[in-house]
Design an enzyme around this catalytic site. Structure first.
Site, PDB file in Angstrom:
ATOM      1  N   ASP A  98      29.823  95.020 -49.692  1.00  0.00           N
ATOM      2  CA  ASP A  98      29.989  95.529 -48.328  1.00  0.00           C
ATOM      3  C   ASP A  98      31.401  95.217 -47.852  1.00  0.00           C
ATOM      4  OD1 ASP A  98      29.427  96.491 -45.740  1.00  0.00           O
ATOM      5  OD2 ASP A  98      28.846  94.494 -45.053  1.00  0.00           O
ATOM      6  N   ASP A 100      33.756  95.677 -44.375  1.00  0.00           N
ATOM      7  CA  ASP A 100      33.772  96.008 -42.948  1.00  0.00           C
ATOM      8  C   ASP A 100      35.205  96.000 -42.440  1.00  0.00           C
ATOM      9  OD1 ASP A 100      31.038  96.343 -42.628  1.00  0.00           O
ATOM     10  OD2 ASP A 100      30.701  94.201 -42.296  1.00  0.00           O
ATOM     11  N   ASP A 298      32.160  91.205 -48.102  1.00  0.00           N
ATOM     12  CA  ASP A 298      31.303  90.316 -47.316  1.00  0.00           C
ATOM     13  C   ASP A 298      30.390  89.570 -48.285  1.00  0.00           C
ATOM     14  OD1 ASP A 298      29.682  89.054 -45.522  1.00  0.00           O
ATOM     15  OD2 ASP A 298      29.112  90.848 -44.405  1.00  0.00           O
TER      16      ASP A 298
END
Length: 395
Positions: A98, A100, A298
C-alpha cells in the site's frame, strides 16, 4: 453529511453498481468480505466477516446495499464467514503493498494539492514495481496494480511462492523495499584476497556488488556520475565532484584522474580505483540511493495476513473515484483524476451548497467553486460531498 446528501449519494452509488461489471478476485469464495454503509453522523460502521456466499451475486448485492466502501481480504480461509479469525482457518494470503500519497517523504498534505500527492505516489509506485520485477522476479502475470480510489495505489502479489509467508517473512520484504537495515555501504561490498608484492603479501580488494539489488542500484549511480564527469571539461568535472560532502580538492583530483584512467575498474565496481576517495564517494551515493530509490510502503498492510483491501471496480467513499485495476503498461500514462472518474457521474450537472470558495482539479479541468448554492459537474459535486466539503442543494 446531512440526510439529503447521504440519500443522494446512496442512490447514485447504486446507479454506478447497476451499470458496472465487477471482476471477482481469484479464490473469491475463500476470502472474507466487508463493507462500510452510508450512515448518519460522523462515524463509520464496518460490516465484515462475510463470505461471498453470504452476499450472493456480488453485482446485485452492491446495487442493493449501495455501500460507501467495499473490501475483500488478502487472506484465503477455509471458513471466511465465521467471526473468529482463528476459526476462519487461514491457509494463505496475497502479498499486498500500500502506498499513500500523504504519507510519502517530502509530501506536505497541508500545502501539496491532491493532484500533487497522487503524482508523487505514482513515482513511488514505479519504484516499488522496479523492486518487484527486478529484485524479486514478479511479473505482470502474478501481480495486480490498483489505484485505491483515494490517496494512492495497492499492489497485490499472488505468486504461489509468497502466499504462505508468515508475518516475519513479509516484514523482511518490507525492510528490503524500504532500505531498512542498510546502515552502511559494507553490506553491499565484497572483499577478495589477491596477490600483492609476492605471495607473502596478499592484498584485500574491496568491490561493490553489481549483480542485482541495492548494490546494482548504487553501482549504476556511480557509473552514471562517472560518465557525467568524463563528459565535462576538467574544471567543471572537478567542481562537480567537490559538490559532494567530504570530497575536497585532493579527493576530486584523484577521482577525476581515476574516472579517466581507471574507468573500466570503476565500471567493474572497484572501490579502490581512487583509493579511499572512491569509497567515500560511493558511500555518499549509497545514502542518496537509499533515500531516493526506496519505496515508502505502509508496513502494517504488507505484514498483515488478514488485511481487508479495496475491491477494484468499487467506488471509494472518500472521493467518489473508481478503485481502478491497471495493466502494467498503462501505469505511467494513468491519470487518476481523469481515468478513475466514474462514467455515471460524467454527464450531468447538479446543485450543491459550499460554505467556502474552493478549487477542485478533476476530469482534466480546474473547477472554481463559489460559496453558496452553485451548479457543478456531478463528478465534482460527488467528490466534494463525500469529502465533507459540500452538501447537496435542492435542484
Amino acid at each position: 453529511m446531512n440526510q439529503r446528501t447521504r440519500e443522494y449519494l446512496q442512490g447514485r452509488f447504486g446507479d454506478h453498481y447497476r451499470r458496472s461489471e465487477i471482476t471477482l478476485p481469484p479464490a473469491a469464495d475463500k476470502r472474507e468480505w466487508g463493507y462500510i454503509p452510508f450512515t448518519a453522523g460522523a462515524g463509520t460502521t464496518m460490516v465484515r466477516h462475510k463470505a461471498l456466499i453470504d452476499l450472493g451475486d456480488l453485482s446485485s448485492f452492491l446495487a442493493r446495499k449501495r455501500p460507501r466502501h467495499v473490501y475483500f481480504s488478502a487472506g484465503r480461509y477455509n471458513d471466511p464467514g465465521t467471526r473468529s479469525m482463528e476459526e476462519k482457518g487461514w491457509h494463505e494470503s496475497d502479498l499486498v503493498f500500500d502506498l499513500d500519497g500523504d504519507h510519502l517523504p517530502g509530501v506536505d498534505p497541508e500545502t501539496d494539492s491532491y493532484a500533487q500527492m497522487l503524482h508523487s505516489c505514482k513515482d513511488a509506485l514505479l519504484r516499488l514495481l522496479d523492486f518487484l520485477t527486478n529484485d524479486f522476479g514478479f511479473g505482470p502475470e502474478n501481480t495486480s496494480i490498483v489505484f485505491s480510489g483515494g490517496r494512492g495505489y495497492h499492489v497485490h502479489v499472488r505468486d504461489e511462492s509468497v502466499r504462505t509467508l508468515d508475518r516475519a517473512a513479509r516484514r523482511e520484504i518490507v525492510e528490503y523495499v524500504l532500505g531498512d537495515g542498510l546502515d552502511s555501504l559494507d553490506r553491499l561490498t565484497q572483499t577478495e584476497t589477491v596477490a600483492g608484492m609476492g605471495v607473502k603479501n596478499p592484498v584485500e580488494k574491496r568491490s561493490l556488488q553489481t549483480d542485482g539489488g541495492w548494490g546494482e542500484r548504487v553501482h549504476s549511480r556511480l557509473v552514471e556520475l562517472t560518465d557525467e564527469v568524463r563528459a565535462m571539461d576538467e574544471s567543471d568535472g572537478l567542481d562537480h565532484l567537490r559538490e559532494f560532502d567530504g570530497i575536497g580538492e585532493k579527493g576530486a583530483t584523484k577521482l577525476y584522474e581515476a574516472m579517466d584512467e581507471r574507468y573500466d575498474e570503476l565500471k567493474s565496481g572497484n572501490l579502490e580505483a581512487a583509493g579511499q576517495y572512491t569509497t567515500t564517494l560511493t558511500r555518499l551515493l549509497f545514502e542518496r540511493v537509499v533515500r531516493e530509490e526506496s519505496a515508502p510502503i505502509d508496513e502494517p498492510v504488507t505484514t498483515d495476513i488478514n488485511r481487508l483491501i479495496r475491491l477494484p471496480g468499487s467506488l471509494h467513499g472518500g472521493s467518489g473515484l473508481v478503485v481502478t485495476a491497471l495493466a502494467h503498461d498503462d501505469v505511467e500514462a494513468f491519470d487518476p483524476l481523469t481515468d478513475a472518474v466514474a462514467d455515471t457521474f460524467r454527464d450531468h450537472k447538479i446543485m450543491i451548497e459550499s460554505e467556502t470558495d474552493q478549487q477542485v482539479e478533476l476530469d482534466g479541468e480546474k473547477h472554481n467553486i463559489s460559496a453558496g448554492h452553485c451548479s457543478v459537474r456531478e463528478s465534482v459535486g460527488v467528490f466534494l460531498m463525500v469529502r465533507g466539503r459540500a452538501e447537496k442543494a435542492p435542484e
